[in-house]
Each structure stands twice: as C-alpha cells, then as structure tokens.
Scaffold this motif. Structure first.
Motif, mmCIF file in Angstrom:
data_model
loop_
_atom_site.group_PDB
_atom_site.id
_atom_site.type_symbol
_atom_site.label_atom_id
_atom_site.label_comp_id
_atom_site.label_asym_id
_atom_site.label_seq_id
_atom_site.Cartn_x
_atom_site.Cartn_y
_atom_site.Cartn_z
ATOM 1 N N GLN A 47 8.511 5.579 -0.648
ATOM 2 C CA GLN A 47 7.388 5.133 0.703
ATOM 3 C C GLN A 47 8.114 4.648 1.001
ATOM 4 O OE1 GLN A 47 3.953 5.357 0.289
ATOM 5 N NE2 GLN A 47 3.069 8.055 0.993
ATOM 6 N N ASN A 48 8.643 3.228 0.820
ATOM 7 C CA ASN A 48 8.929 1.552 1.344
ATOM 8 C C ASN A 48 10.309 2.411 1.627
ATOM 9 O OD1 ASN A 48 7.747 -0.881 0.841
ATOM 10 N ND2 ASN A 48 6.798 0.449 -0.565
ATOM 11 N N ASP A 98 6.538 7.057 -7.585
ATOM 12 C CA ASP A 98 5.473 7.324 -7.205
ATOM 13 C C ASP A 98 5.130 5.769 -6.602
ATOM 14 O OD1 ASP A 98 6.383 9.529 -5.948
ATOM 15 O OD2 ASP A 98 5.678 10.741 -7.845
ATOM 16 N N TRP A 118 1.084 -1.506 0.201
ATOM 17 C CA TRP A 118 -0.635 -0.058 0.042
ATOM 18 C C TRP A 118 0.601 1.453 -0.131
ATOM 19 C CZ3 TRP A 118 0.150 -3.952 4.008
ATOM 20 C CH2 TRP A 118 1.064 -3.200 5.157
ATOM 21 N N LEU A 119 2.485 1.129 0.048
ATOM 22 C CA LEU A 119 2.833 2.508 0.040
ATOM 23 C C LEU A 119 3.536 2.375 -1.248
ATOM 24 C CD1 LEU A 119 4.821 2.038 3.126
ATOM 25 C CD2 LEU A 119 2.714 3.520 3.026
ATOM 26 N N THR A 120 4.146 3.537 -1.568
ATOM 27 C CA THR A 120 4.896 3.843 -3.014
ATOM 28 C C THR A 120 5.947 3.004 -2.723
ATOM 29 O OG1 THR A 120 5.681 6.205 -2.223
ATOM 30 C CG2 THR A 120 3.489 5.361 -3.536
ATOM 31 N N LEU A 126 10.184 4.211 4.880
ATOM 32 C CA LEU A 126 9.462 3.959 5.979
ATOM 33 C C LEU A 126 11.710 3.470 7.168
ATOM 34 C CD1 LEU A 126 6.875 2.544 6.904
ATOM 35 C CD2 LEU A 126 7.707 0.528 6.253
ATOM 36 N N HIS A 166 3.074 1.598 -7.099
ATOM 37 C CA HIS A 166 3.110 0.858 -6.079
ATOM 38 C C HIS A 166 3.571 -0.442 -6.347
ATOM 39 C CE1 HIS A 166 0.203 3.837 -4.480
ATOM 40 N NE2 HIS A 166 0.516 3.168 -2.930
#
Ligand SMILES: Nc1ncnc2c1ncn2[C@@H]1O[C@H](COP(=O)(O)OP(=O)(O)O)[C@@H](O)[C@H]1O
Ligand SMILES: [Mg+2]
Length: 304
Positions: A118-119, A169, A113-115, A122, A171
């Motif tokens: 974001q991964n 950006d 669920w993260l781009t 994290l 997923h």
C-alpha cells in the motif's frame, strides 16, 4: 518529506526570468546564492552545476557545505537569493507542479498503518494526474527501452526488483531499516519522476546493508535512467553509483570540482574491484582534502 513526488509549494511562482536560457536536456544551476535569514555566512555562494538528462550525479562534501540546501532548492522547496535553476527548461516550481521531481530523504517516511504494498501504491492512488503528465513527458522524451522497463508501473514488479515480494503484506514497523528504505526507493522510482533527489538515503544503515542497497539502486537506475542527484558522505558510494561526482567546499558552499567516473556499466564485481575504481576514489579523496583546505571546515566523511 515523504519519498513520493514533491508537492508544489503553495503560491509557487512560475516563469523563467528573461535572461535565463531554457535548456531542455540539462538541469542547470547558475550563480546560485543563498543565505539563511539570521545567519552571517552564505550556505551557498555562486554554485554552478550542469547535470545532463539521464545521468547519475553525486554531491559530496563536508557537513554543512549546503548539499541539502542545494537539493531542496532544485526540488523547489527552498528559495534562494540570487542565480537561477532550470530543470530541463522549467523552473523548479514548474517541475514541482508537474510532479516530475521525486525526493528520497534520509529517513524513509513510510506510513506505518499501511502495508509495504500500500505504501508503494499510495502515490499512484492519490495522484492519477501525475500518471497522465508522466505519460505525456515520456512521449516527448522516451526512456531507453530495456527488459523489464514496461513492468515498472506494476507494483508487483517493483516489489520484486527490491526483493520485497515476501514482505508485501507486512507493515513498516515489522521491517528492518534497510527494508524500509527499499520500500521508499521502490515508491519513488514507481512514480517515474524526471529527476530523483536523494539526500543521504543510506546513511542510517550499516555498511553491509548499504552495499546491498547500492547494487539494487544501480539495477533500478540502469533500467529507468531517471536523472539522479544523490547526496552522500561516502566516497565509495559516490564513485560506485555515479557518472560524475561533484565535490563541494564549505562556508560558503561552492562546487570545488566535478570528477568524471568513466567506469563501464553495468557495474558488476569486475568493475567494483577494478584498479580504475580505486584510482577515481583516490582522486575524489584528494579533491575533498583540497575542498577542506579551501573551506577550512570540518570533514566528517566516512572512509568506505
Ligand atoms: N533552516 C536553516 N536556518 C539557518 N541555517 C541553516 C538552515 N538550514 C541549513 N542551515 C545552514 O546552512 C548551511 C548548509 O546546510 P545544509 O544544506 O544542511 O548542509 P549539508 O547538507 O551539506 O550538511 C549550514 O551551515 C547550516 O547550518
Ligand atoms: Mg544535509
């Protein structure tokens, strides 16, 4: 297990046994023995291994010879019955607690669920304390300076170095297997662990993608000089990447031979196509054959 820093085992024990010497510059495995409960044959028996700080070392051997068990033991995720492991003078549990161990498993274990961005970000977000500990560690053991190194804490630079800027950006579901593994590698290197344990990270990928990823991994490692323990089934991969190849024999798993790969770095096309590289590959294959004869276990290595 995700690719970020390994989480400390709950209730992990701390101190080194009195007879174990704390070596600040090596990972040292001495007389390691492990038999899984309910099994009759030891997974690891009297394993001896010394890995100097800053080197890239591959473990290769027949399926079931204990490579993953050894890696998990070094990560502090697997107990053992006898022997000792120290990571630059600390126990695996201490290294684990200090967030100095990173693990890249076979499957990239991204959060869907993260781009991509974001991964990669994290672990920094959830673990600011690890950043502080890393800064302290790097004051004591400075990593060699090289162009681009300082930029590594910067997620944009990391994404650039694994050629994922355009996919930042997206997923994970929209990425190929090779791209997903690149995200996992960027995430693991971005935390700047003291040691990075990689358990067949490219084995699910096609040979073309593997080749490209090896080169990217080499570029990243060349800059970071993180100590890497890398499990592979591929002789080509082991020799291309490593300073040393550790050939293991099976049942019970032991170190059969350690082969130095004294090829120059960076390993560009001239090195990768050189006769010396083929000579070392042949030595590794001969050693694997010897390990197979010693252990009489099935060998399922890929030719490449
Ligand atoms: N959780 C477990 N319980 C019992 N036996 C195990 C377990 N994990 C691994 N083994 C056994 O230990 C041996 C070494 O396994 P492993 O470390 O996974 O080998 P490799 O990674 O070299 O293929 C094998 O014989 C395997 O069947
Ligand atoms: Mg394994």
């Amino acid at each position: 297990m995700s690719a970020e820093a390994v989480a400390p085992a709950p209730g992990a024990a701390g101190a080194l046994a009195p007879h174990v010497v704390a070596d600040p510059d090596h990972i040292v495995v001495r007389g390691l023995h492990k038999t899984y409960p309910g099994t009759s044959v030891a997974a690891l028996s009297d394993v001896e291994l010394v890995v100097p700080r800053g080197t890239f070392v591959s473990l290769i051997g027949p399926s079931g010879c204990g490579k993953s068990t050894l890696l998990r033991a070094v990560a502090g995720l697997e107990g053992f019955d006898d022997g000792s492991i120290t990571i630059f003078g600390a126990t695996p549990e201490e290294a684990c607690t200090a967030k100095s161990v990173g693990l890249v498993p076979q499957a990239p274990a991204l959060l869907p669920w993260l781009t991509v961005r974001q991964n990669v970000e994290l672990p920094h977000k959830v673990n600011r304390r690890a950043d502080r500990r890393r800064a302290e560690r790097e004051r004591k053991h400075p990593v060699p300076s090289s162009p681009g190194l300082d930029a590594f804490a910067d997620v944009d630079s990391l994404l650039d170095m694994v050629n994922l800027t355009d996919a930042a950006d997206k997923h994970p579901g929209a990425l190929s297997g090779g791209m997903q593994q690149r995200v996992a590698i960027a995430r693991a290197f971005g935390l700047r662990p003291e040691i990075l344990l990689m358990d067949e990270p490219f084995s699910a990928l096609d040979e073309f993608t593997r080749e490209a990823l090896r080169l990217q991994l080499l570029t990243l490692w060349q800059r970071m000089r993180t100590t890497v323990l890398f499990v592979t089934h591929s002789v080509r991969e082991a020799v291309t990447l490593s300073d040393q190849v550790v050939v293991m024999s099976a049942r019970p798993g032991q170190v059969h031979e350690v082969i130095d790969v004294d090829l120059p770095r960076p390993r560009g096309a001239d090195v990768l196509l050189s006769p010396q590289l083929h000579t070392i590959e042949d030595r590794v294959r001969a050693s694997l054959q010897g390990a197979w004869e010693a252990g009489a276990a099935p060998v399922d290595l890929v030719a490449g």
